[in-house]
Design a protein around this motif. Structure first.
Motif, PDB file in Angstrom:
ATOM      1  N   LEU A  55       0.732  -1.182   0.093  1.00  0.00           N
ATOM      2  CA  LEU A  55       0.036  -0.041  -0.247  1.00  0.00           C
ATOM      3  C   LEU A  55       0.968   1.140  -0.020  1.00  0.00           C
ATOM      4  O   LEU A  55       0.592   2.252  -0.868  1.00  0.00           O
ATOM      5  CB  LEU A  55      -1.028  -0.146   1.331  1.00  0.00           C
ATOM      6  CG  LEU A  55      -1.899   1.225   1.463  1.00  0.00           C
ATOM      7  CD1 LEU A  55      -2.850   1.228   0.407  1.00  0.00           C
ATOM      8  CD2 LEU A  55      -2.491   1.109   2.655  1.00  0.00           C
ATOM      9  N   ASP A  56       1.831   1.227   0.881  1.00  0.00           N
ATOM     10  CA  ASP A  56       2.564   2.535   0.972  1.00  0.00           C
ATOM     11  C   ASP A  56       3.424   2.849  -0.267  1.00  0.00           C
ATOM     12  O   ASP A  56       3.822   3.983  -0.479  1.00  0.00           O
ATOM     13  CB  ASP A  56       3.861   2.258   2.265  1.00  0.00           C
ATOM     14  CG  ASP A  56       2.934   2.417   3.549  1.00  0.00           C
ATOM     15  OD1 ASP A  56       1.979   2.820   3.759  1.00  0.00           O
ATOM     16  OD2 ASP A  56       3.537   1.866   4.517  1.00  0.00           O
TER      17      ASP A  56
ATOM     18  N   PRO B  83      -3.280  -1.394   8.085  1.00  0.00           N
ATOM     19  CA  PRO B  83      -3.767   0.080   8.022  1.00  0.00           C
ATOM     20  C   PRO B  83      -5.302   0.002   7.615  1.00  0.00           C
ATOM     21  O   PRO B  83      -5.702  -0.770   6.738  1.00  0.00           O
ATOM     22  CB  PRO B  83      -2.855   0.714   7.103  1.00  0.00           C
ATOM     23  CG  PRO B  83      -1.686  -0.351   6.500  1.00  0.00           C
ATOM     24  CD  PRO B  83      -2.357  -1.410   6.953  1.00  0.00           C
ATOM     25  N   GLN B  84      -5.973   0.948   7.934  1.00  0.00           N
ATOM     26  CA  GLN B  84      -7.374   1.320   7.821  1.00  0.00           C
ATOM     27  C   GLN B  84      -7.548   1.499   6.032  1.00  0.00           C
ATOM     28  O   GLN B  84      -8.669   1.017   5.624  1.00  0.00           O
ATOM     29  CB  GLN B  84      -7.964   2.628   8.430  1.00  0.00           C
ATOM     30  CG  GLN B  84      -9.379   2.775   8.584  1.00  0.00           C
ATOM     31  CD  GLN B  84     -10.330   1.558   9.286  1.00  0.00           C
ATOM     32  OE1 GLN B  84      -9.790   1.026  10.045  1.00  0.00           O
ATOM     33  NE2 GLN B  84     -11.231   0.914   8.687  1.00  0.00           N
TER      34      GLN B  84
ATOM     35  N   PHE C 206       1.586   0.148  -4.793  1.00  0.00           N
ATOM     36  CA  PHE C 206       1.167  -0.978  -5.748  1.00  0.00           C
ATOM     37  C   PHE C 206      -0.086  -1.501  -5.543  1.00  0.00           C
ATOM     38  O   PHE C 206      -0.398  -2.561  -6.149  1.00  0.00           O
ATOM     39  CB  PHE C 206       2.360  -2.169  -5.543  1.00  0.00           C
ATOM     40  CG  PHE C 206       3.802  -1.696  -5.681  1.00  0.00           C
ATOM     41  CD1 PHE C 206       4.137  -1.449  -6.956  1.00  0.00           C
ATOM     42  CD2 PHE C 206       4.824  -2.060  -4.799  1.00  0.00           C
ATOM     43  CE1 PHE C 206       5.434  -0.868  -7.258  1.00  0.00           C
ATOM     44  CE2 PHE C 206       6.152  -1.700  -5.252  1.00  0.00           C
ATOM     45  CZ  PHE C 206       6.360  -1.151  -6.530  1.00  0.00           C
ATOM     46  N   LEU C 207      -0.897  -1.058  -4.691  1.00  0.00           N
ATOM     47  CA  LEU C 207      -2.248  -1.786  -4.566  1.00  0.00           C
ATOM     48  C   LEU C 207      -2.930  -1.828  -5.763  1.00  0.00           C
ATOM     49  O   LEU C 207      -3.658  -2.749  -5.867  1.00  0.00           O
ATOM     50  CB  LEU C 207      -2.881  -0.767  -3.324  1.00  0.00           C
ATOM     51  CG  LEU C 207      -4.136  -1.697  -2.656  1.00  0.00           C
ATOM     52  CD1 LEU C 207      -3.422  -2.891  -2.185  1.00  0.00           C
ATOM     53  CD2 LEU C 207      -4.707  -0.971  -1.730  1.00  0.00           C
ATOM     54  N   ASP C 208      -3.025  -0.759  -6.479  1.00  0.00           N
ATOM     55  CA  ASP C 208      -3.965  -0.915  -7.930  1.00  0.00           C
ATOM     56  C   ASP C 208      -3.458  -2.010  -8.623  1.00  0.00           C
ATOM     57  O   ASP C 208      -4.191  -2.644  -9.330  1.00  0.00           O
ATOM     58  CB  ASP C 208      -3.555   0.524  -8.504  1.00  0.00           C
ATOM     59  CG  ASP C 208      -4.487   1.602  -8.138  1.00  0.00           C
ATOM     60  OD1 ASP C 208      -5.285   1.484  -7.166  1.00  0.00           O
ATOM     61  OD2 ASP C 208      -3.900   2.864  -8.437  1.00  0.00           O
ATOM     62  N   ASP C 209      -1.907  -2.297  -8.718  1.00  0.00           N
ATOM     63  CA  ASP C 209      -1.737  -3.428  -9.517  1.00  0.00           C
ATOM     64  C   ASP C 209      -2.150  -4.876  -8.991  1.00  0.00           C
ATOM     65  O   ASP C 209      -2.890  -5.583  -9.559  1.00  0.00           O
ATOM     66  CB  ASP C 209      -0.161  -3.455  -9.686  1.00  0.00           C
ATOM     67  CG  ASP C 209       0.607  -2.432 -10.455  1.00  0.00           C
ATOM     68  OD1 ASP C 209      -0.190  -2.115 -11.448  1.00  0.00           O
ATOM     69  OD2 ASP C 209       1.453  -1.971 -10.283  1.00  0.00           O
ATOM     70  N   VAL C 210      -2.142  -4.842  -7.545  1.00  0.00           N
ATOM     71  CA  VAL C 210      -2.703  -6.267  -6.857  1.00  0.00           C
ATOM     72  C   VAL C 210      -4.167  -6.247  -7.061  1.00  0.00           C
ATOM     73  O   VAL C 210      -4.675  -7.132  -7.251  1.00  0.00           O
ATOM     74  CB  VAL C 210      -2.264  -6.089  -5.499  1.00  0.00           C
ATOM     75  CG1 VAL C 210      -2.929  -7.140  -4.604  1.00  0.00           C
ATOM     76  CG2 VAL C 210      -0.665  -5.968  -5.239  1.00  0.00           C
TER      77      VAL C 210
END
Length: 448
Positions: free
Chosen positions: A159-160, A188-189, A163-167
């Motif tokens: 997340l930091d 994290p929330q 890369f969350l969009d790719d996941v």
């Protein structure tokens, strides 16, 4: 006490476990392995170094078949961590038949070569960074339509690092009935919407350390007193005989400054940070693993993405901006119940940062360097406490003092002195009571 031999792993895994001297599972492995076997979606919160990798690798690899299709997909935010997981996988695959394979896909490597490799055959295990995995999936080079288990490792770091969009894209392409496992030191929330979107009634597992800093790690605190920290670090790492020292700084620039200074003093030093090319970082890691370097200067990338064995000392050249990183840094030493030493250097004006770390339940031993030796130092807050007490005292007695001075009667100085001493005595009495209460609470909590 549970043994790995009780898990009914296949003969290949059992032989590999014997070769790498794995006998007893860690708490996170014991909690997770049975859940993976039941194909449960799980969210696992556990500190770096707790054994998370083998918690998902062993049961997932035990379920592999010899079909030439991706059955286990692992996404991790850094190249270093991807290589680490790949090497752990290879150590287990060592005793498998030849038709079982794991491939690694990370940025900075030859994509065309990876495509040709995938054209020849698909591996049972695919490990990589989210960006490169998604590129290969999107272009239909890596086939994930039969994936049975998807692991997102170090989810908070994913997340930091953005890369969350790719996941998200990868997860959207997976079969509906796949098992999903998310591992992270913190949840994290901001991560919750992603978890709610893709996970089906996930079971949460949280493994808490009995103590934030293990008892086998000496946790020292040193004030720079305005001295050059680079010189202090040089003194610290040349005192005694450290086996392997990991020095952390917050920025690439500071890492380079410390690295260049230590080299100018004739030391052989490695550095690891995001400003190096993937090839340079990989080469440095390999050299450290081969014990070609005794000193490594790194940013927090190393704390979250690299597992360096045999670290005897960790030095925090700077207090991390994100205090969670303090735990990850110190967790690099004292592994496998070996003794370790963590040293944090702080500058004048940074006392509030130390306060924040102490509020996390971490205790320091104050130390200093004098005459070429490390010696016990005065507690950091002793002077602050004395000054605060004196300020309270002055406020409380200022009227009395002024009054006595105004009267100018014989013995007025003795009266003032006596009153101040009495106030000091009362303050000490209150402080002792408070300390005893805190000790009782600590003992009570330790028995829970």
């Amino acid at each position: 006490m549970t043994k790995f031999s009780q898990y009914n792993f296949n003969d290949s895994i059992n032989k590999s476990l014997q070769e790498i001297h794995f006998e007893e599972p860690t708490p996170v492995q014991e909690a997770v392995i049975s859940l993976v076997n039941k194909k449960k979606d799980i969210i696992v919160q556990s500190e770096t170094g707790s054994g998370k990798t083998h918690a998902f690798l062993l049961p997932a690899m035990n379920a592999l078949t010899d079909k030439q299709e991706v059955q286990l997909l692992i996404a991790t935010p850094s190249r270093e961590l991807a290589y680490q997981i790949y090497e752990d996988t290879q150590a287990i695959l060592k005793n498998y038949p030849e038709e079982y394979n794991a491939f690694i896909f990370v940025g900075g490597s030859d994509r065309e070569r990876q495509k040709r490799k995938l054209e020849a055959h698909q591996p049972q295990i695919a490990i990589g960074t989210p960006g490169r995995l998604w590129d290969l999936i999107r272009e239909n080079d890596l086939h994930i339509e039969n994936v049975e288990r998807f692991v997102v490792d170090e989810a908070d770091m994913t997340l930091d690092m953005g890369f969350l969009d790719d996941v998200d894209h990868i997860t959207d392409k997976l079969p509906e009935n796949r098992e999903m496992m998310v591992f992270s030191a913190t949840i994290p929330q901001k991560l919750e919407p992603f978890l709610n979107k893709y996970m089906h009634g996930p079971q949460r597992v949280e493994i808490k350390n009995n103590s934030i800093i293990p008892k086998n790690v000496d946790n020292w605190l040193m004030s720079s007193h305005g001295r050059d920290k680079k010189q202090m670090i040089y003194q610290l790492i040349t005192l005694g005989e450290p086996y392997l020292v990991l020095i952390f700084a917050n920025t690439k620039r500071t890492v380079d400054d410390i690295y260049n200074y230590l080299r100018s003093q004739g030391l052989k030093v490695a550095r690891i940070h995001g400003g190096l090319t993937p090839r340079e970082r990989k080469r440095a890691m390999k050299q450290v693993e081969n014990m070609e370097y005794q000193y490594v200067v790194a940013t927090d990338l190393a704390a979250r993405g690299i597992d360096i064995n045999g670290v005897s000392h960790v030095i925090n050249a700077e207090i991390p901006d994100d205090l969670d990183f303090f735990i990850h840094r110190v967790g690099r030493t004292g592994r496998n119940k070996m003794s370790g030493t963590a040293i944090t250097i702080y500058e004048p004006g940074e006392e509030h940062k130390i306060d924040e770390i102490e509020h996390m339940g971490i205790k320091f031993e104050p130390k200093d360097i004098k005459n070429g030796e490390i010696v016990d130092s005065v507690e950091r807050d002793r002077r602050v406490h004395r000054r605060a007490t004196q300020e309270k005292l002055d406020t409380k007695l200022v009227g009395f003092v002024k009054k006595q001075k105004t009267k100018r009667k014989p013995g007025y100085k003795n009266k003032i002195k006596k009153a101040i001493n009495e106030e000091h005595r009362q303050q000490r009495k209150l402080q002792n009571r408070q300390n005893k209460r805190q000790e009782r609470e600590a003992r009570k909590n330790s028995h829970k």
